[in-house]
Design a protein around this motif. Sequence first.
Motif, PDB file in Angstrom:
ATOM      1  N   GLU A  85      36.817  45.087  52.147  1.00 11.60           N
ATOM      2  CA  GLU A  85      36.351  44.130  51.155  1.00 11.60           C
ATOM      3  C   GLU A  85      36.987  44.397  49.790  1.00 11.60           C
ATOM      4  OE1 GLU A  85      34.652  45.948  53.390  1.00 11.60           O
ATOM      5  OE2 GLU A  85      32.584  45.240  53.530  1.00 11.60           O
ATOM      6  N   PHE A  86      37.012  45.669  49.410  1.00  9.41           N
ATOM      7  CA  PHE A  86      37.593  46.062  48.132  1.00  9.41           C
ATOM      8  C   PHE A  86      39.082  45.705  48.081  1.00  9.41           C
ATOM      9  CE2 PHE A  86      39.967  49.226  45.690  1.00  9.41           C
ATOM     10  CZ  PHE A  86      39.394  49.087  44.432  1.00  9.41           C
ATOM     11  N   LEU A  87      39.809  45.998  49.142  1.00  9.46           N
ATOM     12  CA  LEU A  87      41.239  45.691  49.173  1.00  9.46           C
ATOM     13  C   LEU A  87      41.488  44.191  49.098  1.00  9.46           C
ATOM     14  CD1 LEU A  87      42.492  48.284  51.800  1.00  9.46           C
ATOM     15  CD2 LEU A  87      42.868  48.316  49.318  1.00  9.46           C
ATOM     16  N   ALA A  88      40.640  43.388  49.720  1.00 10.27           N
ATOM     17  CA  ALA A  88      40.779  41.931  49.627  1.00 10.27           C
ATOM     18  C   ALA A  88      40.666  41.487  48.174  1.00 10.27           C
ATOM     19  CB  ALA A  88      39.740  41.237  50.497  1.00 10.27           C
ATOM     20  N   GLN A  89      39.737  42.081  47.433  1.00 13.50           N
ATOM     21  CA  GLN A  89      39.572  41.740  46.020  1.00 13.50           C
ATOM     22  C   GLN A  89      40.809  42.159  45.208  1.00 13.50           C
ATOM     23  OE1 GLN A  89      36.854  44.094  43.596  1.00 13.50           O
ATOM     24  NE2 GLN A  89      36.054  42.179  42.735  1.00 13.50           N
ATOM     25  N   VAL A  90      41.309  43.350  45.454  1.00 14.33           N
ATOM     26  CA  VAL A  90      42.505  43.829  44.745  1.00 14.33           C
ATOM     27  C   VAL A  90      43.662  42.863  44.959  1.00 14.33           C
ATOM     28  CG1 VAL A  90      44.288  45.636  44.756  1.00 14.33           C
ATOM     29  CG2 VAL A  90      41.854  46.262  44.738  1.00 14.33           C
ATOM     30  N   ILE A  91      43.890  42.465  46.196  1.00 10.92           N
ATOM     31  CA  ILE A  91      45.015  41.580  46.508  1.00 10.92           C
ATOM     32  C   ILE A  91      44.813  40.201  45.889  1.00 10.92           C
ATOM     33  CG2 ILE A  91      46.274  40.460  48.391  1.00 10.92           C
ATOM     34  CD1 ILE A  91      45.466  43.072  50.057  1.00 10.92           C
ATOM     35  N   ALA A  92      43.593  39.669  45.943  1.00 13.32           N
ATOM     36  CA  ALA A  92      43.314  38.364  45.326  1.00 13.32           C
ATOM     37  C   ALA A  92      43.582  38.408  43.829  1.00 13.32           C
ATOM     38  CB  ALA A  92      41.879  37.940  45.606  1.00 13.32           C
ATOM     39  N   ARG A  93      43.162  39.471  43.180  1.00 15.28           N
ATOM     40  CA  ARG A  93      43.407  39.595  41.732  1.00 15.28           C
ATOM     41  C   ARG A  93      44.897  39.724  41.421  1.00 15.28           C
ATOM     42  NH1 ARG A  93      38.301  43.490  39.995  1.00 15.28           N
ATOM     43  NH2 ARG A  93      36.755  41.802  40.006  1.00 15.28           N
ATOM     44  N   ARG A  94      45.618  40.429  42.256  1.00 17.14           N
ATOM     45  CA  ARG A  94      47.072  40.542  42.062  1.00 17.14           C
ATOM     46  C   ARG A  94      47.733  39.171  42.196  1.00 17.14           C
ATOM     47  NH1 ARG A  94      49.192  46.045  45.093  1.00 17.14           N
ATOM     48  NH2 ARG A  94      48.062  47.531  43.774  1.00 17.14           N
ATOM     49  N   LEU A  95      47.298  38.379  43.171  1.00 16.97           N
ATOM     50  CA  LEU A  95      47.861  37.039  43.339  1.00 16.97           C
ATOM     51  C   LEU A  95      47.487  36.136  42.166  1.00 16.97           C
ATOM     52  CD1 LEU A  95      47.320  36.529  47.160  1.00 16.97           C
ATOM     53  CD2 LEU A  95      49.511  36.857  45.968  1.00 16.97           C
ATOM     54  N   ALA A  96      46.269  36.242  41.676  1.00 16.21           N
ATOM     55  CA  ALA A  96      45.841  35.437  40.528  1.00 16.21           C
ATOM     56  C   ALA A  96      46.691  35.751  39.304  1.00 16.21           C
ATOM     57  CB  ALA A  96      44.364  35.682  40.232  1.00 16.21           C
ATOM     58  N   GLU A  97      47.013  37.013  39.113  1.00 18.15           N
ATOM     59  CA  GLU A  97      47.881  37.406  38.005  1.00 18.15           C
ATOM     60  C   GLU A  97      49.257  36.756  38.155  1.00 18.15           C
ATOM     61  OE1 GLU A  97      49.154  39.005  34.510  1.00 18.15           O
ATOM     62  OE2 GLU A  97      47.102  39.028  35.281  1.00 18.15           O
ATOM     63  N   ARG A  98      49.748  36.682  39.368  1.00 18.59           N
ATOM     64  CA  ARG A  98      51.050  36.066  39.616  1.00 18.59           C
ATOM     65  C   ARG A  98      51.010  34.557  39.366  1.00 18.59           C
ATOM     66  NH1 ARG A  98      51.004  40.809  41.985  1.00 18.59           N
ATOM     67  NH2 ARG A  98      52.971  41.839  42.550  1.00 18.59           N
ATOM     68  N   VAL A  99      49.874  33.930  39.661  1.00 14.68           N
ATOM     69  CA  VAL A  99      49.711  32.513  39.348  1.00 14.68           C
ATOM     70  C   VAL A  99      49.748  32.336  37.830  1.00 14.68           C
ATOM     71  CG1 VAL A  99      48.078  30.579  39.346  1.00 14.68           C
ATOM     72  CG2 VAL A  99      48.437  31.913  41.443  1.00 14.68           C
TER      73      VAL A  99
END
Length: 133
Positions: A85-99
């Motif tokens: 669950e934690f890793l899913a959040q990390v990856i989502a936040r990384r993608l949001a930063e890229r957006v």
Amino acid sequence: MFSVTVRDHIMIAHSFRGAVFGPAQALHGATFVVDAVFRRAELDEDNIVVDIGLATEQLHDALADLTYTNLDDHPEFAGVNTSTEFLAQVIARRLAERVRDGRLGPHADGLAGITVTLHESHVASAGYELTLT
């Protein structure tokens, strides 16, 4: 709501602290299939959600420093239980930063959200849904 999903994977090692994790407290490996779903209410002027090629590239880039690593040694995760669950959040936040910084191109401007799901196996997965503003 329209969506586009891209997929990649990571292979990691890690351990957990806490009795709730049972034998997973010991160092072990995991392979996750990672799905990133990009959502928007209306298609853009080209009738797409996001550039699939850029989304695929940026997901791969967001995972690059995780794959083939022991997350216990990763400076970003010192003292953290790196649950699915934690890793899913990390990856989502990384993608949001890229957006936000334009790495997904102008088609990403109207995105409403990103959902990242990590599949641990064919019967178990966990995810995180992030709203973009």
